[in-house]
Design a protein around this motif. Structure first.
Motif, PDB file in Angstrom:
ATOM      1  N   THR A  74       0.846  -1.196   0.000  1.00 46.95           N
ATOM      2  CA  THR A  74       0.000   0.000   0.000  1.00 46.95           C
ATOM      3  C   THR A  74       0.878   1.241   0.000  1.00 46.95           C
ATOM      4  N   LYS A 129      -7.433   1.560  -6.069  1.00 50.28           N
ATOM      5  CA  LYS A 129      -7.169   2.826  -5.397  1.00 50.28           C
ATOM      6  C   LYS A 129      -8.451   3.428  -4.877  1.00 50.28           C
ATOM      7  N   GLN A 161       0.141   5.418   0.665  1.00 47.67           N
ATOM      8  CA  GLN A 161      -0.912   6.322   1.120  1.00 47.67           C
ATOM      9  C   GLN A 161      -0.379   7.742   1.307  1.00 47.67           C
ATOM     10  N   SER A 213      -5.275   6.246  -1.399  1.00 47.04           N
ATOM     11  CA  SER A 213      -4.546   5.006  -1.177  1.00 47.04           C
ATOM     12  C   SER A 213      -4.421   4.223  -2.474  1.00 47.04           C
ATOM     13  N   PHE A 258      -3.473   0.372  -3.594  1.00 43.10           N
ATOM     14  CA  PHE A 258      -3.259  -1.010  -3.180  1.00 43.10           C
ATOM     15  C   PHE A 258      -2.683  -1.750  -4.385  1.00 43.10           C
TER      16      PHE A 258
END
Length: 195
Positions: free
Chosen positions: A89, A142, A91, A115, A117
């Protein structure tokens, strides 16, 4: 020669001693996915690192930008599953951190961001298709990220913290648009260092 080495050392020590406002911090956390969602069911946290930059202060709030990155492993461990998936991840966010004089060691924060992923899909070696010639694939999801945090200063530089992250993923392709696939929750606990 000793004088040339001592002068830069003295400058760094003086700067750190008299600097009231630390602009950067790094953190190391343990990410735990919680709730009824596909991340909590299929992955367990390994590590998360973060970096914060405090850009502006409007007393009693310090505002800035941060970025966190985590690694979560596929928790199924099923030797008969032909695929193995790791999750990374990223962020980035903006945040505000509240500082109250009467509670000078405690700090609460709120962050808003996005975020990403990144799912690293690899073939399982149990099936004999895992050698150097095997190819994996990368899939990305995302979505919006809300972060709530509470930290406690152990010293002027070191702090412990706990955070809650809510991520609202966008569904793509043929993924069903249900909360199990879109609403992701993390609880993170760790240490930070200001410099």
């Amino acid at each position: 020669m000793l004088q040339k080495l001592f002068l830069p050392f003295l400058f760094v020590v003086s700067f750190n001693s008299f600097s009231q406002d630390r602009k950067f911090s790094v953190e190391l956390n343990y990410p735990l996915a919680v709730g009824d969602n596909f991340i909590a069911e299929n992955y367990h946290g390994v590590i998360e690192t973060g970096f914060r930059f405090y850009a502006h202060t409007v007393s009693p709030v310090k505002m800035g930008v941060s970025v966190n990155g985590a690694y979560l492993k596929d928790s199924e461990g099923d030797p008969y599953n032909p695929l193995y998936v790791d999750l990374y991840t990223i962020q980035p966010r903006i945040f505000g951190e509240l500082h109250i004089e009467s509670l000078s060691r405690f700090h609460t924060s709120v962050g808003l961001g996005y975020s990403f992923f990144i799912f690293d899909v690899l073939p399982n070696d149990h099936f004999g298709n895992g050698g150097p010639e095997s190819k994996g694939s990368i899939e990305t999801q995302k979505g919006f990220n809300l972060n709530l945090g509470l930290s406690y200063d152990l010293s002027k530089r070191i702090y412990v913290q706990v955070q809650y992250d809510f991520v609202k993923l966008k569904v793509e392709n043929d993924i069903p648009d249900i909360t199990y696939n879109t609403n992701i929750n993390f609880i993170k606990a760790g240490l930070g260092y200001r410099f």
